[in-house]
Motif scaffolding. Sequence first.
Motif, short mmCIF file in Angstrom:
data_model
loop_
_atom_site.label_atom_id
_atom_site.label_comp_id
_atom_site.label_asym_id
_atom_site.label_seq_id
_atom_site.Cartn_x
_atom_site.Cartn_y
_atom_site.Cartn_z
N LYS A 3 0.61 -0.99 -0.01
CA LYS A 3 0.20 -0.10 0.09
C LYS A 3 0.90 1.17 0.04
O LYS A 3 0.56 2.13 -0.84
CB LYS A 3 -0.79 -0.07 1.17
CG LYS A 3 -2.09 0.87 1.15
CD LYS A 3 -3.09 0.89 2.14
CE LYS A 3 -4.01 1.87 2.14
NZ LYS A 3 -5.43 1.57 1.48
N ARG A 4 1.98 1.30 0.55
CA ARG A 4 2.86 2.40 0.88
C ARG A 4 3.45 2.83 -0.47
O ARG A 4 3.42 3.71 -0.98
CB ARG A 4 4.03 2.32 1.71
CG ARG A 4 3.54 2.44 3.27
CD ARG A 4 4.79 2.11 4.24
NE ARG A 4 5.31 0.85 4.02
CZ ARG A 4 5.91 0.14 4.93
NH1 ARG A 4 6.33 0.91 5.78
NH2 ARG A 4 6.47 -1.00 4.97
N GLU A 5 3.91 1.73 -1.23
CA GLU A 5 4.51 1.87 -2.64
C GLU A 5 3.39 2.40 -3.45
O GLU A 5 3.76 3.23 -4.41
CB GLU A 5 4.94 0.52 -3.21
CG GLU A 5 6.23 0.14 -2.38
CD GLU A 5 6.49 -1.35 -2.75
OE1 GLU A 5 6.05 -2.26 -3.15
OE2 GLU A 5 7.81 -1.58 -2.49
N GLN A 6 2.23 2.11 -3.32
CA GLN A 6 0.95 2.30 -4.32
C GLN A 6 0.66 4.02 -4.09
O GLN A 6 0.78 4.79 -4.96
CB GLN A 6 -0.04 1.66 -4.00
CG GLN A 6 -0.16 0.31 -4.71
CD GLN A 6 -1.54 -0.42 -4.62
OE1 GLN A 6 -2.19 -0.37 -3.28
NE2 GLN A 6 -2.07 -1.18 -5.41
N LEU A 7 0.94 4.37 -2.95
CA LEU A 7 0.58 5.63 -2.40
C LEU A 7 1.65 6.48 -2.99
O LEU A 7 1.27 7.56 -3.35
CB LEU A 7 0.52 6.02 -0.90
CG LEU A 7 -0.61 5.41 -0.12
CD1 LEU A 7 -0.42 5.48 1.38
CD2 LEU A 7 -2.03 6.20 -0.44
N ILE A 8 2.74 6.17 -3.03
CA ILE A 8 3.88 6.95 -3.29
C ILE A 8 4.02 7.13 -5.06
O ILE A 8 4.24 8.18 -5.42
CB ILE A 8 5.35 6.17 -2.96
CG1 ILE A 8 5.59 6.32 -1.50
CG2 ILE A 8 6.69 6.65 -3.81
CD1 ILE A 8 6.81 5.23 -1.01
N GLY A 49 7.36 9.12 6.06
CA GLY A 49 5.94 9.26 6.24
C GLY A 49 5.53 10.13 5.23
O GLY A 49 4.21 10.47 5.32
N LEU A 50 6.42 10.81 4.50
CA LEU A 50 5.98 11.79 3.37
C LEU A 50 4.84 11.48 2.34
O LEU A 50 3.86 12.17 2.05
CB LEU A 50 6.96 12.57 2.93
CG LEU A 50 6.67 13.72 1.83
CD1 LEU A 50 6.19 14.72 2.62
CD2 LEU A 50 7.96 14.24 1.25
N TYR A 51 4.68 10.05 2.46
CA TYR A 51 3.71 9.58 1.52
C TYR A 51 2.34 9.57 1.97
O TYR A 51 1.25 9.29 1.21
CB TYR A 51 4.08 8.07 1.20
CG TYR A 51 4.32 7.05 2.31
CD1 TYR A 51 3.25 6.31 2.64
CD2 TYR A 51 5.59 7.12 2.99
CE1 TYR A 51 3.10 5.49 3.83
CE2 TYR A 51 5.44 6.14 4.10
CZ TYR A 51 4.36 5.49 4.37
OH TYR A 51 4.57 4.67 5.55
N TYR A 52 2.01 9.98 3.12
CA TYR A 52 0.89 9.95 3.82
C TYR A 52 0.32 11.27 3.39
O TYR A 52 -0.87 11.57 3.68
CB TYR A 52 1.07 9.91 5.23
CG TYR A 52 1.14 8.62 5.93
CD1 TYR A 52 0.17 7.65 5.72
CD2 TYR A 52 2.17 8.31 6.91
CE1 TYR A 52 0.40 6.40 6.52
CE2 TYR A 52 2.43 6.97 7.40
CZ TYR A 52 1.42 5.96 6.99
OH TYR A 52 1.56 4.69 7.65
N GLU A 53 0.98 12.19 3.03
CA GLU A 53 0.60 13.53 2.63
C GLU A 53 -0.23 13.66 1.19
O GLU A 53 0.20 12.70 0.46
CB GLU A 53 1.52 14.78 2.80
CG GLU A 53 2.34 14.70 4.29
CD GLU A 53 1.41 15.33 5.41
OE1 GLU A 53 0.40 15.93 4.94
OE2 GLU A 53 1.86 14.94 6.43
N SER A 54 -0.75 14.77 0.94
CA SER A 54 -1.35 14.77 -0.41
C SER A 54 -0.38 15.24 -1.40
O SER A 54 0.55 15.47 -1.12
CB SER A 54 -2.48 15.85 -0.30
OG SER A 54 -1.93 17.17 -0.17
N ALA A 55 -0.62 14.81 -2.44
CA ALA A 55 0.22 15.17 -3.75
C ALA A 55 0.47 16.64 -3.72
O ALA A 55 1.46 17.00 -3.89
CB ALA A 55 -0.18 14.63 -4.93
N ALA A 56 -0.65 17.44 -3.37
CA ALA A 56 -0.41 18.65 -3.50
C ALA A 56 0.50 19.50 -2.29
O ALA A 56 1.31 20.28 -2.76
CB ALA A 56 -1.88 19.46 -3.53
#
Length: 76
Positions: A3-8, A49-56
Amino acid sequence: MDKREQLIEYIIQDIILFLVEDEGIEYEEAMREFYASETYMKLVDKETGLYYESAAYVYDIYKDEKRSGHLVERCE
């Protein structure tokens, strides 16, 4: 892919599109620029944990880095 890799991956895709739209550059150039950034390195470092933030949000960090020439620490 976890899931983390997908979010990234989703964040990276969005940021590349933001760069193409905002700067009028080709997709490949946008990829080269972002992949060479400190922001990218922080994004893929799962410890940050930056991947928890929005793309914007991540894109704003990248724009700050690009303006200043280095990653800018944000205090919130």
